[in-house]
Write a protein that holds these residues in place. Structure first.
Motif, PDB file in Angstrom:
ATOM      1  N   GLY A 163       0.811  -1.205   0.000  1.00 31.56           N
ATOM      2  CA  GLY A 163       0.000   0.000   0.000  1.00 31.56           C
ATOM      3  C   GLY A 163       0.846   1.257   0.000  1.00 31.56           C
ATOM      4  N   TYR A 164       0.157   2.399   0.102  1.00 31.16           N
ATOM      5  CA  TYR A 164       0.845   3.685   0.014  1.00 31.16           C
ATOM      6  C   TYR A 164       0.895   4.428   1.345  1.00 31.16           C
ATOM      7  N   LEU A 165       0.333   3.823   2.391  1.00 34.34           N
ATOM      8  CA  LEU A 165       0.459   4.390   3.730  1.00 34.34           C
ATOM      9  C   LEU A 165       1.703   3.809   4.392  1.00 34.34           C
ATOM     10  N   THR A 166       2.512   4.654   5.003  1.00 29.56           N
ATOM     11  CA  THR A 166       3.817   4.224   5.509  1.00 29.56           C
ATOM     12  C   THR A 166       3.711   3.074   6.502  1.00 29.56           C
ATOM     13  N   ASP A 167       2.827   3.176   7.486  1.00 30.83           N
ATOM     14  CA  ASP A 167       2.690   2.121   8.475  1.00 30.83           C
ATOM     15  C   ASP A 167       2.267   0.809   7.827  1.00 30.83           C
ATOM     16  N   ARG A 168       1.368   0.893   6.870  1.00 28.07           N
ATOM     17  CA  ARG A 168       0.872  -0.316   6.223  1.00 28.07           C
ATOM     18  C   ARG A 168       1.963  -1.001   5.415  1.00 28.07           C
ATOM     19  N   ARG A 169       2.676  -0.240   4.613  1.00 26.33           N
ATOM     20  CA  ARG A 169       3.680  -0.887   3.766  1.00 26.33           C
ATOM     21  C   ARG A 169       4.850  -1.408   4.587  1.00 26.33           C
ATOM     22  N   THR A 170       5.145  -0.771   5.720  1.00 28.78           N
ATOM     23  CA  THR A 170       6.176  -1.294   6.609  1.00 28.78           C
ATOM     24  C   THR A 170       5.769  -2.667   7.142  1.00 28.78           C
ATOM     25  N   GLN A 171       4.508  -2.777   7.557  1.00 29.60           N
ATOM     26  CA  GLN A 171       3.991  -4.059   8.024  1.00 29.60           C
ATOM     27  C   GLN A 171       3.969  -5.084   6.897  1.00 29.60           C
ATOM     28  N   GLN A 172       3.564  -4.663   5.711  1.00 22.66           N
ATOM     29  CA  GLN A 172       3.514  -5.586   4.587  1.00 22.66           C
ATOM     30  C   GLN A 172       4.904  -6.109   4.234  1.00 22.66           C
ATOM     31  N   ALA A 173       5.894  -5.257   4.331  1.00 22.87           N
ATOM     32  CA  ALA A 173       7.259  -5.705   4.070  1.00 22.87           C
ATOM     33  C   ALA A 173       7.711  -6.720   5.108  1.00 22.87           C
ATOM     34  N   GLU A 174       7.305  -6.518   6.357  1.00 27.17           N
ATOM     35  CA  GLU A 174       7.676  -7.465   7.408  1.00 27.17           C
ATOM     36  C   GLU A 174       6.986  -8.812   7.215  1.00 27.17           C
ATOM     37  N   VAL A 175       5.727  -8.792   6.809  1.00 25.83           N
ATOM     38  CA  VAL A 175       5.031 -10.039   6.515  1.00 25.83           C
ATOM     39  C   VAL A 175       5.726 -10.774   5.372  1.00 25.83           C
ATOM     40  N   ALA A 176       6.115 -10.039   4.326  1.00 24.84           N
ATOM     41  CA  ALA A 176       6.828 -10.661   3.211  1.00 24.84           C
ATOM     42  C   ALA A 176       8.160 -11.247   3.669  1.00 24.84           C
ATOM     43  N   ARG A 177       8.839 -10.549   4.570  1.00 27.99           N
ATOM     44  CA  ARG A 177      10.117 -11.060   5.084  1.00 27.99           C
ATOM     45  C   ARG A 177       9.932 -12.393   5.791  1.00 27.99           C
ATOM     46  N   LEU A 178       8.864 -12.504   6.543  1.00 35.86           N
ATOM     47  CA  LEU A 178       8.586 -13.751   7.248  1.00 35.86           C
ATOM     48  C   LEU A 178       8.155 -14.867   6.303  1.00 35.86           C
ATOM     49  N   LEU A 179       7.490 -14.502   5.223  1.00 39.03           N
ATOM     50  CA  LEU A 179       6.972 -15.504   4.297  1.00 39.03           C
ATOM     51  C   LEU A 179       8.034 -16.041   3.346  1.00 39.03           C
ATOM     52  N   ILE A 180       8.929 -15.183   2.879  1.00 41.18           N
ATOM     53  CA  ILE A 180       9.874 -15.557   1.831  1.00 41.18           C
ATOM     54  C   ILE A 180      10.668 -16.829   2.141  1.00 41.18           C
ATOM     55  N   PRO A 181      11.175 -17.038   3.348  1.00 39.91           N
ATOM     56  CA  PRO A 181      11.946 -18.267   3.580  1.00 39.91           C
ATOM     57  C   PRO A 181      11.123 -19.547   3.463  1.00 39.91           C
ATOM     58  N   ARG A 182       9.803 -19.430   3.448  1.00 40.99           N
ATOM     59  CA  ARG A 182       8.933 -20.597   3.452  1.00 40.99           C
ATOM     60  C   ARG A 182       8.425 -20.967   2.070  1.00 40.99           C
ATOM     61  N   ILE A 183       8.723 -20.151   1.029  1.00 41.73           N
ATOM     62  CA  ILE A 183       8.191 -20.369  -0.314  1.00 41.73           C
ATOM     63  C   ILE A 183       9.317 -20.310  -1.338  1.00 41.73           C
ATOM     64  N   ARG A 184       8.978 -20.597  -2.598  1.00 41.54           N
ATOM     65  CA  ARG A 184       9.973 -20.523  -3.666  1.00 41.54           C
ATOM     66  C   ARG A 184      10.479 -19.103  -3.853  1.00 41.54           C
ATOM     67  N   ASP A 185       9.524 -18.164  -3.995  1.00 46.95           N
ATOM     68  CA  ASP A 185       9.889 -16.767  -4.198  1.00 46.95           C
ATOM     69  C   ASP A 185       8.620 -15.937  -4.146  1.00 46.95           C
ATOM     70  N   ILE A 186       8.822 -14.630  -4.155  1.00 49.07           N
ATOM     71  CA  ILE A 186       7.706 -13.696  -4.107  1.00 49.07           C
ATOM     72  C   ILE A 186       7.823 -12.719  -5.267  1.00 49.07           C
ATOM     73  N   ARG A 187       6.676 -12.290  -5.777  1.00 46.73           N
ATOM     74  CA  ARG A 187       6.623 -11.343  -6.894  1.00 46.73           C
ATOM     75  C   ARG A 187       5.767 -10.151  -6.482  1.00 46.73           C
ATOM     76  N   ARG A 188       6.074  -8.983  -7.094  1.00 48.40           N
ATOM     77  CA  ARG A 188       5.285  -7.784  -6.844  1.00 48.40           C
ATOM     78  C   ARG A 188       5.066  -7.087  -8.179  1.00 48.40           C
ATOM     79  N   CYS A 189       3.848  -7.165  -8.704  1.00 46.14           N
ATOM     80  CA  CYS A 189       3.523  -6.652 -10.043  1.00 46.14           C
ATOM     81  C   CYS A 189       3.048  -5.217  -9.998  1.00 46.14           C
ATOM     82  N   GLY A 190       2.176  -4.884  -9.040  1.00 45.32           N
ATOM     83  CA  GLY A 190       1.640  -3.535  -8.965  1.00 45.32           C
ATOM     84  C   GLY A 190       0.230  -3.394  -9.480  1.00 45.32           C
ATOM     85  N   SER A 191      -0.367  -4.500  -9.953  1.00 40.20           N
ATOM     86  CA  SER A 191      -1.766  -4.497 -10.373  1.00 40.20           C
ATOM     87  C   SER A 191      -2.431  -5.718  -9.773  1.00 40.20           C
ATOM     88  N   ALA A 192      -3.338  -5.501  -8.832  1.00 42.53           N
ATOM     89  CA  ALA A 192      -4.033  -6.623  -8.202  1.00 42.53           C
ATOM     90  C   ALA A 192      -4.824  -7.426  -9.217  1.00 42.53           C
TER      91      ALA A 192
END
Length: 272
Positions: A163-192
């Motif tokens: 997202g574009y709110l600072t607190d939200r994207r900080t949290q989203q980055a932390e969730v991605a950090r926790l998820l990445i070691p458990r999966i093949r990889d992560i992608r970010r396209c920019g269009s839901a």
């Protein structure tokens, strides 16, 4: 008019509106395109082309169905009297469009009495248009779509967005950090909408994001479901602004469990 005839009629209109808007956006993009306004934050932008495309879509649809309602990202809002409402994102991926990147789309869905029955997502820079009618499968052009068979969780390719709110994207980055070691990889396209269609077409195993709006979700969620994916939000809930998730069966439950554990549905600190 039978339900089947009505759905076919709405699909035809949605496809043509998306085609016209896609052509305007692709061929009419000015070289000096700039920001016309901002939304949730200074980096959450609207361009003049978002506004022009939404006006084109609503104007075209109103010619044929003047009593339908509208819900559009750039302000189109009317209840209508027919029971049909169009949910429109004229450019899903506006920042990509602003920068001349190809991952943007036109998303148009038709609801009847609150249920999405038709979804169209046009991705002009890919040369692809996706569509679905409830109960009739999902398609890219003439090719029927099916989500991928579920791989082992550790081999899954998962997309997300920020997202574009600072607190939200900080949290989203932390969730991605926790998820990445458990999966093949992560992608970010920019269009839901594109990410949901990529789950439908087997280009992704799963996609999740917090902070989406109805116009981000409506068409792509139907397309993913009609291709055999499971969609939802937090456990037992439909997709919403808290959390939206689409995944091939077999991955949905474990991914939803992890996202719940990591706090992907709120803007605070994630769990351990």
């Amino acid at each position: 008019m039978t339900d089947e005839d009505l759905h076919a009629h709405l699909l035809e209109l949605g496809l043509e509106a998306a085609r016209r808007a896609g052509a305007l956006l692709k061929d009419g993009r000015p070289a000096d395109l700039g920001v016309a306004a901002t939304k949730s934050s200074p980096i959450d932008v609207v361009t003049e082309m978002d506004i022009a495309a939404e006006k084109l879509i609503t104007g075209y649809l109103s010619e044929f169905r003047p009593t339908d309602g509208f819900l559009g990202e750039e302000g189109a809002s009317s209840p209508g009297t027919s029971g049909v409402r169009w949910v429109i994102d004229p450019i899903d991926g506006t920042v990509n469009y602003l920068y001349g990147r190809p991952d943007w789309s036109v998303s148009i869905a038709a609801e009847i009495d609150g249920q999405v029955v038709v979804g169209v997502v046009a991705a002009p820079m890919r040369g692809e248009t996706y569509h679905a009618v409830v109960g009739q499968g999902a398609w890219m052009g003439e090719r029927r779509l099916a989500c991928r068979p579920a791989p082992p969780f550790a081999e899954s390719l998962v997309a997300t967005g920020f997202g574009y709110l600072t607190d939200r994207r900080t949290q989203q980055a932390e969730v991605a950090r926790l998820l990445i070691p458990r999966i093949r990889d992560i992608r970010r396209c920019g269009s839901a909408a594109i990410d949901l269609c990529d789950v439908a077409g087997g280009r992704l195993d799963a996609y999740y994001e917090r902070g989406l709006n109805p116009w981000d979700l409506a068409a792509g969620d139907l397309i993913a479901r009609e291709a055999g994916a499971l969609t939802g939000g937090r456990p037992g809930e439909p997709p919403s602004g808290e959390l939206a998730l689409a995944a091939t069966p077999g991955l949905f439950d474990p991914l939803q469990h992890l996202l719940e554990r990591f706090g992907a549905w709120h803007d605070g600190d994630p769990g351990a």
